[in-house]
Every structure is written in C-alpha cells, then in structure tokens.
Design an enzyme around this catalytic site. Structure first.
Site, PDB file in Angstrom:
ATOM      1  N   GLU A  94      -6.091  -7.950  -0.975  1.00  0.00           N
ATOM      2  CA  GLU A  94      -6.767  -7.815   0.325  1.00  0.00           C
ATOM      3  C   GLU A  94      -8.208  -7.372   0.094  1.00  0.00           C
ATOM      4  O   GLU A  94      -8.497  -6.655  -0.867  1.00  0.00           O
ATOM      5  CB  GLU A  94      -6.096  -6.756   1.227  1.00  0.00           C
ATOM      6  CG  GLU A  94      -4.750  -7.163   1.781  1.00  0.00           C
ATOM      7  CD  GLU A  94      -4.152  -6.093   2.697  1.00  0.00           C
ATOM      8  OE1 GLU A  94      -4.917  -5.378   3.379  1.00  0.00           O
ATOM      9  OE2 GLU A  94      -2.914  -5.978   2.709  1.00  0.00           O
ATOM     10  N   GLU A 110       0.806  -1.232   0.000  1.00  0.00           N
ATOM     11  CA  GLU A 110       0.000   0.000   0.000  1.00  0.00           C
ATOM     12  C   GLU A 110       0.836   1.277   0.000  1.00  0.00           C
ATOM     13  O   GLU A 110       0.396   2.316   0.500  1.00  0.00           O
ATOM     14  CB  GLU A 110      -0.959   0.017   1.185  1.00  0.00           C
ATOM     15  CG  GLU A 110      -1.976  -1.105   1.117  1.00  0.00           C
ATOM     16  CD  GLU A 110      -3.106  -0.955   2.106  1.00  0.00           C
ATOM     17  OE1 GLU A 110      -2.944  -0.216   3.081  1.00  0.00           O
ATOM     18  OE2 GLU A 110      -4.167  -1.561   1.873  1.00  0.00           O
TER      19      GLU A 110
HETATM   20  C1  GAL Z   1      -4.748  -2.780   4.706  1.00  0.00           C
HETATM   21  C2  GAL Z   1      -3.324  -3.189   5.058  1.00  0.00           C
HETATM   22  C3  GAL Z   1      -3.277  -4.328   6.044  1.00  0.00           C
HETATM   23  C4  GAL Z   1      -4.257  -4.108   7.125  1.00  0.00           C
HETATM   24  C5  GAL Z   1      -5.600  -3.998   6.493  1.00  0.00           C
HETATM   25  C6  GAL Z   1      -6.717  -3.937   7.474  1.00  0.00           C
HETATM   26  O1  GAL Z   1      -4.813  -1.463   4.351  1.00  0.00           O
HETATM   27  O2  GAL Z   1      -2.626  -3.559   3.925  1.00  0.00           O
HETATM   28  O3  GAL Z   1      -1.990  -4.455   6.548  1.00  0.00           O
HETATM   29  O4  GAL Z   1      -3.952  -2.937   7.800  1.00  0.00           O
HETATM   30  O5  GAL Z   1      -5.632  -2.833   5.720  1.00  0.00           O
HETATM   31  O6  GAL Z   1      -7.904  -4.027   6.780  1.00  0.00           O
END
Ligand code: GAL
Length: 767
Positions: A428, A357
């Site tokens: 994710e 990110e």
């Molecule tokens: C994303 C990040 C993860 C975790 C996640 C929580 O932005 O890559 O490490 O923080 O959010 O939803």
C-alpha cells in the site's frame, strides 16, 4: 448439477421465533445478491444495518435426488446465520467473506422445500475482522449467490488443477462419500490433448498463461455419473529476493488495492458488475490487484483469470488481533477456507495470510502459514505489515509504505525496511496520506496524480522491490471513525461510481495499448489563486505534447525524464503557454521566445512571482526597446491577460512517432450537454439478476466533463427493471453512474432520466 436459488426469496427485516413456522404477510420478495437496505452515498449510520433478519426460500429440486448428495452452497453472507431446511436446524454458520457448503441430503425433499436463514449481520468481536475499529464497512445480507448442487453419492470437492510453465500438471481433490478413480482429460479449446488415469502428468510446449495472453485450458474430470470442467492456465510465479518472476521472466508489479463495495448496495452486486471491476482495473493498465482486505467474489476472480490480471488475496481482518481462542480459531478456519476457495485461480500469485497491518504474533502466524502451505505448495504466502523490521513468517515481506510525504519522496529505501532477505512487495501507499474527493480542488487532484507517479518512479529505482500496490482502486464506504465523518474514504483513483479522478491517468498513461492524454487542469485562471494557471501537467504515453493557443502552434513539451527517470512515460509539464504565438515586431525571434516564456511563467505562477533573472530580462527589453510601463501592460494584456481579457482556446496534441495519436481542446465553452455512456441495451438474467451501469456526465462541446456541474437528475425506471439508489441524484464532479437492475425476466424496461436540460429515455430489454 447446479440449481441456482437466487430469485424470489421472502424477506423480513427482523426475526421472531414464529417465523420458523411461517412468515407473516408483510414479508417482501427479494432476489439474491441482497443487501438489507440501500445506504445513502454518504452520512448514515452503520448501526442501522446491523441486525437479525429472516430469509425464506421455497423451492423444488429440478433433478431427481434419489440416491444423490445435495449440497446447499452459499457464496457469501454477512456475517453469521442459523439455517433451517424443512424445519430441521442445519446449524450455525459463519460466512463473512467465505462460502458455506451444507450437506442437506438427509433433509431435502424433491418438492416443497422450505429454507429459512436467520441472518445476523452485527459486528461480532469474536470474528475477524471485528474486535476493534475497522477502516471499511462490511454491510449485511445474503450478498453473494446461493445454489443447490446435486451430486452422485460419491463426488469430488475442493478440486485444484495446477499447471506450471513446463507443462506439468497436478490435480488434487477430495473424494466425498467413498473412493473413486477419476479420468482426467485435458482439452485445448475443443481438442482433447491427453487422457490420464493418474492426477500427475505433463504436456510439452503448452501455451503459457500470461498477462498479455491469458490462455486457458480445460481439465475435464470424469467420475461415474458426473463430469467437472475446470479452466486453468500453465503458469509459474515466484517472488525472489531480487523481484517477481512470471514464467521465469522478471516483471515489475504495478497494482491497486480493491474493496468490493458499490454505491448504495454495499457488497451486493451480481456477476456483470464484478466482471466490470476487473475490466476497469485492466483498462487502468495495472498488472496486479490485491483483494484487500478479504476474499472476494468468484466472478471477479474468474474474470482476472480470463483477462490476465494477477492478484494476491487476503484473509478478513484489519490491524486487530484478539487473544480470544474463538477469534483465533476463526482466523485459522478462514485461512483454510480462503486457500481452498482460491488456490485454483491461475491469476493468483500469493496467499495473504497475515491480517493487514497487525502486530507480530508468532503463534498465530506460524500456524496460519502452515495451514496455507499444507493446502497449497504452489503459492507463496504474503504478510502485510505497516512497520519495519517485523517478524517475517511468510514467504513475502509485504509492507505498507506511507513514506510518500510529498512530491520529492516516493518510497523508503528497502534496506531501511529490514526485510530479512525475504522478497519484498510494497502492498500500500498514498491512501490516507492524501484523501481527495472527486469534487475537491483541481490542484489537489493533480497533486495526488503526481504523487502516485512519484511512488511508481521511485519504486523502480530498487531492483528488490517486486512491485507496488496503490491504495486504492475506488473510493469506499468506511466506519464513522475514518474518512471525513461522512462514511467515505476518498482514496480511490476512481470515485465510488467508478468514474476516474486524475490519478487514474497516472496508471493509464504508463501502458502502451491505448493512447492516453489527460490534461491535469481546466486552464481556467479564475479557478486558481492570483488568477494564474498554476502548474500545468499532462499525462500521456506519447513522445511529446504540442500546444496550440487559439489554433496557432505555441510550443512542444517533453516527458520529464529528469525528475521521473525510471518511469516509462513521465508526466509532461507545460511551462510556456505562448511560445511561437508571441509575436511582436519590436523583438527578434529569440527575444520573443524568451519573453513568451517569462510572460507564461507570470501567467502560470503570478506576475509577482517572476524570478529575479526573468524580471531582469524584462527590464533589459524595456530599456533596449524604449518601452514604457504602459507598453508592458499592453503586452501582458494581449498575450496573457488571465484576469481582464478573453479566455483562450488551448489544444494539446499528443505526438507519437511524429503522428498525432490523440488531442484535447479546452476552450471557453458555450455549449453543454448530457452524455449517457452504457455499453449494452440488454440485461441478461442468468443465475440471478443483472445490473447495467449508465454513466451520466455533463460535458462541453469538446466532451470535457464539467467538474463543477452539480446538476440534479431525476430517474424513473419502468417495466422489467428498477433503479438502485434514490430517484433523485446529483452529479458528483460533473458525473455519476446509475445502476439499473433487472427484475426476473424476460421483458422490456425503460429508463427515463430528466434534468434541467432534457429528458432522455433509454429502452432496455431484459432476457
Ligand atoms: C492502511 C490500511 C488500509 C487503509 C489505508 C488508508 O493503513 O491498510 O486498509 O485504511 O491505510 O490509507
């Protein structure tokens, strides 16, 4: 020769120049993997473990070291250390998540060595992932194993054996200390297939490594006075614009992100627990894991090779990129060390070289990609971002798609992401979009489970989505800036103790290996608003679910292929809790079934929420059968009576090919007991200590976990093992896992677990 150096280190919680000569008497004896202290389950300060501490190891070398090369091998410590052997400063080393190998040939002695490690676990802004806020804790200590390698004067390092689906093999290595001409012997189990003097050759018709048949061969590499044995599989993988291909066949990837922390000990868990996590992921039915957001234990990765679970790795980092040259050089160094550590794992399908990110950075990522490609031509690179239309220097466009705002929208149309014709992987989803503690409301746990399924369903709509990786596998420790201020992010489909929440079954129900039936509610109207059942969903891989009320058949329900048309096994919604059990001589069969549905709807969503057409039908029956208001009340009370009648027994039977494959009963429970689940009585000390997880749950007569049981348990461990974490613990959502750690063996141990119900003794043997 490898000599493990894990037992019997001396440890002090601080550092003083005088320790370089000798440690004072208040030193403690510890074993590696080690965390400098146990963090509580929640509410503590991450500042407490960030300090400089001292480790000392006194050892003799078991093998003759004359004319040999001796390499000290640290698998991982957090974060950096000054290391001394026999009073000689070996240098300053940064590990974090990567191994450190030190040539100590000039300083090591056959007997009476003194190794001192001055370890600094403070978060250093000049080393990734640090420099800004980070959503995970990094803990402290020498948390992975240490060993001494004794090699001949000329030896091989960085060995990489690669086999593809056509039987082609290439072996790369660095010869250290001179020139050697190794012989390569390929073994299929005990059978030598081929011997070669050159590192490129092929075999015909190899058994391919696959997620269903993770077949591994052994390459023996023979050099004078040493033999290396490397396990590897024949496998080809490629992310293409239209999806992911394993051995030439398209495979939709379904994965979860894994953080490597555990309750109390943070990162410090030995081999058995690393393997346990790999197995747990496989049992969830996923085919991919992302080692977010850093390189993970070799034990975990070896287990992935063995059980057939694909993975993508990732360099240490989180959102932040520094302009500082020192930080950036660490990034380049970490890419190099990660690729060298992991390129030989058959389960690996891409190197994650972009900081999770982070913003675009042409210079940093051009070089990062170049380093990865120059060391490994067989794996594509992956870059994970959280914004659309980002610069893409990697081979695969990874995108964290958090658009799953509700049950109506799973993922964004890939076209809108602007992936610039690169292969596309959703790396994710979910996570902070809906945190859910294991102790939270049942409706929330159900909602999260359905949202995971919504994403899996919607992602299947689009050919070009190679797959999805959910956030995340288990709840994890985080900095105070994230989570609920309690240092926990409850984003896992399992809790921190690796016990399932409902969302775990969203994944499990999509596989066909094992029958699954999970009812996403406790069927206790008193638990929900207006004393109604609220949504009743069942996750199963069966063809249908038959519902019985008080042992009488009510109705059958089918997977919802309309709302979840792309899923293999959509959720089943139960909309009628009465069905054929609603019998009343005043109505004919058709009327009874219809009334059953209407009364059920009232029971599920509240009588006041009946739809106008349903109310109209009741009115029609009222008139047609000359019912009084009191008759209606009576019907309601007899059949539904969510508040005012006896609780019902509901049995859900999962039917596949007309056979019951699994069933679950939820009844007014009267008998409760503690369950203790553990799969062995032996703790096996190998290169270091072992840990046995014992899952304790409070269940009713049907083995349903009683979610609201917050029983206190008192744990004592006697003999040759010890408890990790506090002696007094409480169940969390009706369950918890106790971690029992062996001491240097052999010997007997006893675990004594006392609660208000009973005292349970478990005998263990440490070998
Ligand atoms: C994303 C990040 C993860 C975790 C996640 C929580 O932005 O890559 O490490 O923080 O959010 O939803």
């Amino acid at each position: 020769m490898k000599q493990p150096l894990n037992f019997d280190w001396n440890y002090l919680d601080d550092f003083n120049e005088a320790y370089l000569k000798e440690l004072p008497n208040n030193k403690r004896v510890i074993n590696i993997p080690h965390n400098i202290f146990d963090v509580p389950y929640n509410y503590f300060s991450e500042k407490d473990y960030q300090k400089v501490v001292t480790y000392e190891k006194l050892f003799d070398v078991n093998e003759d070291i004359k004319d040999k090369k001796c390499i000290l091998h640290f698998e991982g410590f957090m974060l950096q250390a000054d290391i001394y052997l026999n009073d000689i400063n070996l240098g300053h080393f940064v590990s974090g998540y990567l191994p450190v190998k030190i040539d100590v040939s000039e300083v090591i002695k056959q007997k009476g060595n003194r190794l001192v490690v001055i370890l600094d676990s403070k978060e250093d802004p000049l080393v990734p992932p640090f420099g800004y806020a980070v959503d995970y804790l990094t803990f402290s200590g020498i948390y992975r194993e240490v060993s001494l390698e004794v090699h001949p004067k000329i030896y091989l390092d960085n060995i990489y054996v690669h086999g593809d689906m056509n039987g082609n093999i290439e072996i790369q290595y660095d010869a250290v200390g001179g020139i050697v001409e190794p012989t390569f012997q390929l073994f299929d189990q005990d059978k030598k297939l081929i011997e070669s003097e050159i590192p490129n050759f092929s075999i015909s018709n190899p058994t391919l490594w696959d997620i269903n048949n993770p077949y591994l061969y052994t390459m023996r590499i023979v050099v004078p006075n040493e033999v290396y044995e490397i396990k590897f599989g024949f496998k080809s993988q490629e992310f293409k614009e239209d999806g992911f291909y394993l051995n030439g066949k398209k495979l939709k990837l379904v994965g979860l992100n894994r953080h490597q922390c555990y309750a109390y000990v943070g990162y410090a868990m030995p081999k058995s627990m690393q393997i346990d996590d790999a197995k747990k992921l496989k049992e969830l039915g996923v085919n991919l894991v992302r080692t977010s957001h850093y390189p993970q234990s070799e034990h975990f990765l070896n287990a992935l090779d063995e059980i057939g679970l694909l993975y993508v790795n990732e360099i240490p980092g989180w959102q932040h990129i520094s302009k500082d040259e020192i930080w950036r050089n660490h990034y380049y160094d970490f890419v190099k060390r990660m690729v060298l550590k992991e390129r030989g794992h058959t389960s690996l399908i891409a190197h994650g070289v972009r900081i999770d990110e982070s913003q675009d950075d042409h210079e940093l990522y051009s070089k990062g990609n170049e380093i990865a490609h120059s060391l490994d031509k067989y794996h594509q690179t992956l870059g994970v971002r959280n914004f659309k239309n980002s610069e893409i220097l990697e081979d695969v466009y990874g995108y964290n798609d958090f658009s799953c705002a509700n049950l109506k929208h799973g993922v964004d149309n890939p076209k809108s992401v602007k992936t610039k014709h690169k292969p596309y992987l959703i790396t994710e989803y979910m996570g902070h979009m809906q945190p859910h503690k294991p102790t939270t409301d049942i409706s929330m746990l159900q909602h999260v489970a359905l949202r995971h399924l919504r994403v899996l369903n919607d992602a299947r709509k689009y050919e070009q989505i190679s797959g999805t990786i959910g956030w995340c596998f288990v709840d994890y420790y985080t900095h105070v800036d994230f989570g609920s201020g309690d240092h926990l992010c409850n984003h896992g489909v399992l809790d921190l103790y690796r016990n399932p929440k409902y969302a775990a079954f969203s994944y499990m129900s999509q596989q066909d290996e094992k029958p699954v039936l999970e009812v996403l509610t406790n069927m206790r109207p008193g638990d929900f608003k207006e004393a109604s059942y609220q949504d009743i969903f069942v996750l199963t891989n069966a063809d249908r679910v038959d519902l019985y009320k008080n042992d009488e058949f009510a109705a059958s329900f089918y997977p919802d292929k309309k709302k979840y048309k792309y899923l293999k096994h959509p959720p089943v919604q139960v909309l009628d809790v009465l069905g054929e059990t609603f019998k009343d001589e005043r109505f004919n069969k058709k009327e009874a079934l219809k009334l059953a549905k209407i009364f059920s709807y009232g029971g599920i969503y509240g009588f006041n929420n009946l739809k106008p057409t349903q109310a109209l039908y009741v009115a029609l029956m009222y008139i047609k059968h000359h019912l009084s208001w009191s008759d209606l009340v009576d019907l309601w009370n007899t059949h539904i009576s969510t508040w005012g009648g006896y609780a019902k027994t509901f049995t859900f039977k999962a039917i596949k090919d007309d056979k019951v494959i699994i069933e679950k009963t939820i009844r007014p429970s009267h008998r409760f007991h503690m369950n203790y689940d553990y799969d062995r009585n032996i703790l096996l000390n190998e290169e270091t200590y072992d840990v046995l997880p014992i899952r304790v749950s409070f269940v009713d007569e049907d083995d349903n976990v009683m979610k609201y049981a917050n029983k206190a348990i008192d744990i004592k461990v006697e003999g040759n093992a010890e408890l990790i974490g506090p002696n007094m613990q409480t169940l969390l959502g009706g369950q918890i896992t106790l971690y029992i750690k062996s001491k240097k063996g052999p010997g007997q141990a006893k675990v004594i677990i006392s609660s208000e119900l009973e005292t349970k003794e478990i005998e263990l043997e440490v070998k």
